[in-house]
Design an enzyme around this catalytic site. Structure first.
Site, short mmCIF file in Angstrom:
data_model
loop_
_atom_site.label_atom_id
_atom_site.label_comp_id
_atom_site.label_asym_id
_atom_site.label_seq_id
_atom_site.Cartn_x
_atom_site.Cartn_y
_atom_site.Cartn_z
CB ALA A 81 -1.02 0.02 0.99
NE ARG A 131 12.16 6.99 0.45
CZ ARG A 131 12.57 6.07 1.51
NH1 ARG A 131 13.72 6.11 1.46
NH2 ARG A 131 11.91 5.35 1.74
CB THR A 157 3.76 -3.01 8.46
OG1 THR A 157 4.55 -2.87 9.92
CG2 THR A 157 4.80 -2.51 7.68
CG ASP A 209 9.08 -2.44 -0.84
OD1 ASP A 209 9.00 -3.59 -0.29
OD2 ASP A 209 9.15 -1.52 -0.57
CG ASN A 222 11.14 -7.55 10.68
OD1 ASN A 222 10.91 -8.44 9.87
ND2 ASN A 222 10.28 -6.48 10.63
CE LYS A 235 2.39 -7.86 -41.94
NZ LYS A 235 1.04 -7.05 -42.28
CE1 TYR A 243 7.23 -5.85 -44.77
CE2 TYR A 243 5.83 -5.20 -46.34
CZ TYR A 243 5.81 -5.46 -45.00
OH TYR A 243 4.77 -5.70 -44.34
CG ASN A 301 17.33 -16.53 -55.12
OD1 ASN A 301 17.35 -15.54 -54.51
ND2 ASN A 301 18.58 -17.35 -55.01
CB ALA A 326 19.25 -7.62 -53.74
C1 UD1 Z 1 9.48 -2.29 7.97
C2 UD1 Z 1 9.64 -3.02 9.47
C3 UD1 Z 1 10.98 -3.16 9.76
C4 UD1 Z 1 11.73 -3.81 8.74
C5 UD1 Z 1 11.70 -3.23 7.53
C6 UD1 Z 1 12.37 -4.07 6.44
C7 UD1 Z 1 7.56 -2.49 10.46
C8 UD1 Z 1 7.07 -1.53 11.56
N1 UD1 Z 1 8.84 -2.45 10.25
O1 UD1 Z 1 9.85 -0.90 8.16
O2 UD1 Z 1 11.20 -4.02 11.14
O3 UD1 Z 1 13.11 -3.89 9.29
O4 UD1 Z 1 10.30 -3.03 7.01
O5 UD1 Z 1 12.14 -3.27 5.07
O6 UD1 Z 1 6.99 -3.35 9.98
N2 UD1 Z 1 2.96 -0.73 4.08
C9 UD1 Z 1 1.67 -0.84 3.81
N3 UD1 Z 1 0.75 -0.23 4.41
C10 UD1 Z 1 1.43 0.75 5.42
C11 UD1 Z 1 2.72 0.82 5.57
C12 UD1 Z 1 3.64 -0.05 4.98
O7 UD1 Z 1 1.15 -1.56 2.90
O8 UD1 Z 1 0.42 1.26 6.09
C13 UD1 Z 1 3.92 -1.75 3.16
C14 UD1 Z 1 4.79 -0.94 2.36
O9 UD1 Z 1 4.26 -0.66 1.09
C15 UD1 Z 1 6.11 -1.68 2.14
C16 UD1 Z 1 5.95 -2.43 3.46
O10 UD1 Z 1 4.46 -2.62 4.11
O11 UD1 Z 1 6.15 -2.66 1.21
C17 UD1 Z 1 7.09 -2.20 4.47
O12 UD1 Z 1 6.92 -0.69 4.81
P1 UD1 Z 1 7.97 0.21 5.02
O13 UD1 Z 1 7.25 1.71 5.41
O14 UD1 Z 1 8.77 0.37 4.06
O15 UD1 Z 1 8.58 0.06 6.49
P2 UD1 Z 1 9.81 0.04 7.23
O16 UD1 Z 1 9.69 1.37 7.79
O17 UD1 Z 1 10.76 0.01 6.18
#
Ligand code: UD1
Ligand code: MG
Length: 452
Positions: A10, A15, A79, A102, A166, A348, A363, A374, A377
């Site tokens: 989500a 960036r 998350t 991602d 993590n 084609k 062509y 044959n 050209a």
């Molecule tokens: C998260 C972890 C962290 C870990 C890191 C690895 C948590 C709190 N932290 O941190 O421990 O080391 O990933 O990359 O989980 N996303 C949503 N909805 C939200 C927020 C995030 O779908 O509301 C998705 C993002 O699109 C992404 C993933 O969750 O795919 C991780 O979110 P991100 O914001 O990158 O978490 P970090 O702060 O990097």
């Protein structure tokens, strides 16, 4: 045991500076999130829940998967909050694998290892040790159990020394997950609902929490900007190139080979530098691909030679054919065995019979060329009158003199000959000679114009 997968996708991906949602950016020619879906499908997931937020329409237009459960997270509150959006669809009895959308290079083997760890404990985490863990959640261990994940921003100086982090990928039972999700709070440095807080809750219940590790850190690397995207692209290309070489393919330089799709190869295939392979491509035994070729959704049979700078798209090249250099086979081009297409020839929707040749500057569109014909050209099938496309049929053993225009629809019979420079508008019977051009006239002692 039945298991479902939750993919967190989500986040906006600010960036990336892009109108495209981050997870639709491609690695190896496939959108990142599609790559993850493909991986968990081959792992045998029963259900896949995709938590999405930004760019929902674009996502749904691109990711065409039956059985994908779309879970909207309208506001990105963390998350944990993201996984909560999928919770109503999760069954108590099943295991749940949580992935991030991602980190596209995660391998099936690594997720299998994580599953195996989960089978012998209550909560399995995929972790990795990084030289620079800045920004990541740190893995806190006590004795042989993991007891918490502490986010970088919430960590003490001592915890920030921990290098094990993590990856965001973990597995637990549906019942546990849902119980813990219900207890999350956003009382932390970022004011977010952290999924990672479930670890301490599990530890407090006396659960066993164990970890698995990927073979390489690139498997869990996330993409936040286009520089990271290009790093993962290179890592994937190197991984694919290594697999091909281990399968017996010669890549003259694995750093200058790009596969954006699937490549099936026979024995002793040789691929020169700067070749791009896209979609589904099959190369038979002993196929040679010259430098700078682009192969897209095509089939090239045994012993065929594709010379440098040729482009082959949705076409079939038969056994021992010769193509290029600088040839272009467009969709619907079919070459039967031992046919030859040389430089600056475009085909084609055309079938070239066995042993037929079009060696230079030609062509052939919407045409059928008989065996051993044959094509001289500069021959052109005039297949388009500005509105309609028409067919040209050239018989077996026909000989088309250089620089002829064959105005379709038209038939050139078996064994027929067309004189060079002819414009052919009506049928040429079998074995006949057609000459259709201005007759040569010589004017003796002709005075050239002079400058006034
Ligand atoms: C998260 C972890 C962290 C870990 C890191 C690895 C948590 C709190 N932290 O941190 O421990 O080391 O990933 O990359 O989980 N996303 C949503 N909805 C939200 C927020 C995030 O779908 O509301 C998705 C993002 O699109 C992404 C993933 O969750 O795919 C991780 O979110 P991100 O914001 O990158 O978490 P970090 O702060 O990097
Ligand atoms: Mg992140």
């Amino acid at each position: 045991m039945a298991f479902s997968v939750v993919v967190l996708a989500a986040g906006k991906g600010t960036r990336m500076k892009s109108d495209l949602p981050k997870v639709l950016h491609k690695v190896g020619g496939v959108p990142m999130v599609q790559r993850i879906i493909n991986t968990v499908k081959s792992l045998g997931a029963d259900d896949i829940h995709l938590v999405y937020g930004h760019g929902g329409e674009q996502l749904q237009a691109t990711i065409k998967e039956d059985n994908l459960n779309w879970c909207l997270q309208a506001d990105q509150l963390g998350t944990g909050h993201a996984v909560q959006q999928a919770a109503p669809h999760i069954k108590d009895q099943e295991d749940v694998l949580i992935l991030v959308g991602d980190a596209p290079l995660i391998r099936e083997e690594t997720l299998s290892a994580l599953k195996a760890v989960k089978a012998s404990c209550d909560l399995a985490l995929l972790t990795v040790e990084l030289d620079d863990p800045t920004g990541m959640g740190r893995i806190v261990r006590e004795n042989d159990n993991i007891t918490a994940i502490v986010e970088h921003k919430d960590a003490t100086d001592a915890q920030r020394e921990i290098k094990e982090i993590n990856t965001g990928m973990m597995m637990m039972s549906g019942a546990d997950l849902k119980r813990w999700l219900g207890n999350l709070s956003n009382d932390n440095a970022q004011g977010e609902y952290y999924l990672t807080d479930v670890i301490a809750m599990a530890a407090a219940e006396g659960k066993r929490i164990q970890s698995a590790q990927p073979e390489s850190p690139v498997e869990v690397e996330g993409v936040n900007n286009r520089l990271q995207l290009s790093n993962l692209e290179r890592a994937l290309q190197r991984r694919q190139a290594n697999e091909l070489m281990m399968n017996g393919v010669t890549l003259l330089d694995p750093a200058r080979f790009d596969l954006r799709g699937t490549l099936h190869t026979g024995n002793d295939v040789v691929i020169d530098v700067n070749v791009i392979v896209e979609g589904n491509v099959t190369l038979g035994d002993n196929v040679t691909i010259g430098a700078n070729c682009i192969l897209r959704n095509c089939h090239i049979a045994d012993n065929a030679v594709i010379e440098a700078n040729s482009i082959i798209e949705e076409a079939q090249v038969g056994e021992a054919c010769n193509v290029g250099p600088y040839a272009r086979l467009r969709p619907g081009a079919v070459m039967h065995k031992q046919a030859k297409v040389g430089n600056f020839v475009e085909m084609k929707k055309t079938v070239l019979g066995e042993g037929a040749k079009a060696n230079h500057l030609t062509y052939l569109g919407d045409a059928e060329v008989g065996p051993n014909a044959n094509i001289g050209a500069g021959t052109i099938t005039c297949n388009y009158d500005g509105v309609n496309k028409s067919q040209t049929r050239i018989g077996e053993n026909a000989f088309i003199g250089s620089n002829s225009s064959l105005v379709a629809p038209v038939v050139i019979g078996d064994g027929a000959t067309v004189g060079a420079g002819s414009v052919i508008t009506t049928e040429v019977e079998d074995k006949a000679l057609a000459v259709a051009r201005g007759k040569q006239r010589n004017i003796a002692n002709w005075p050239r114009p002079t400058k006034k």
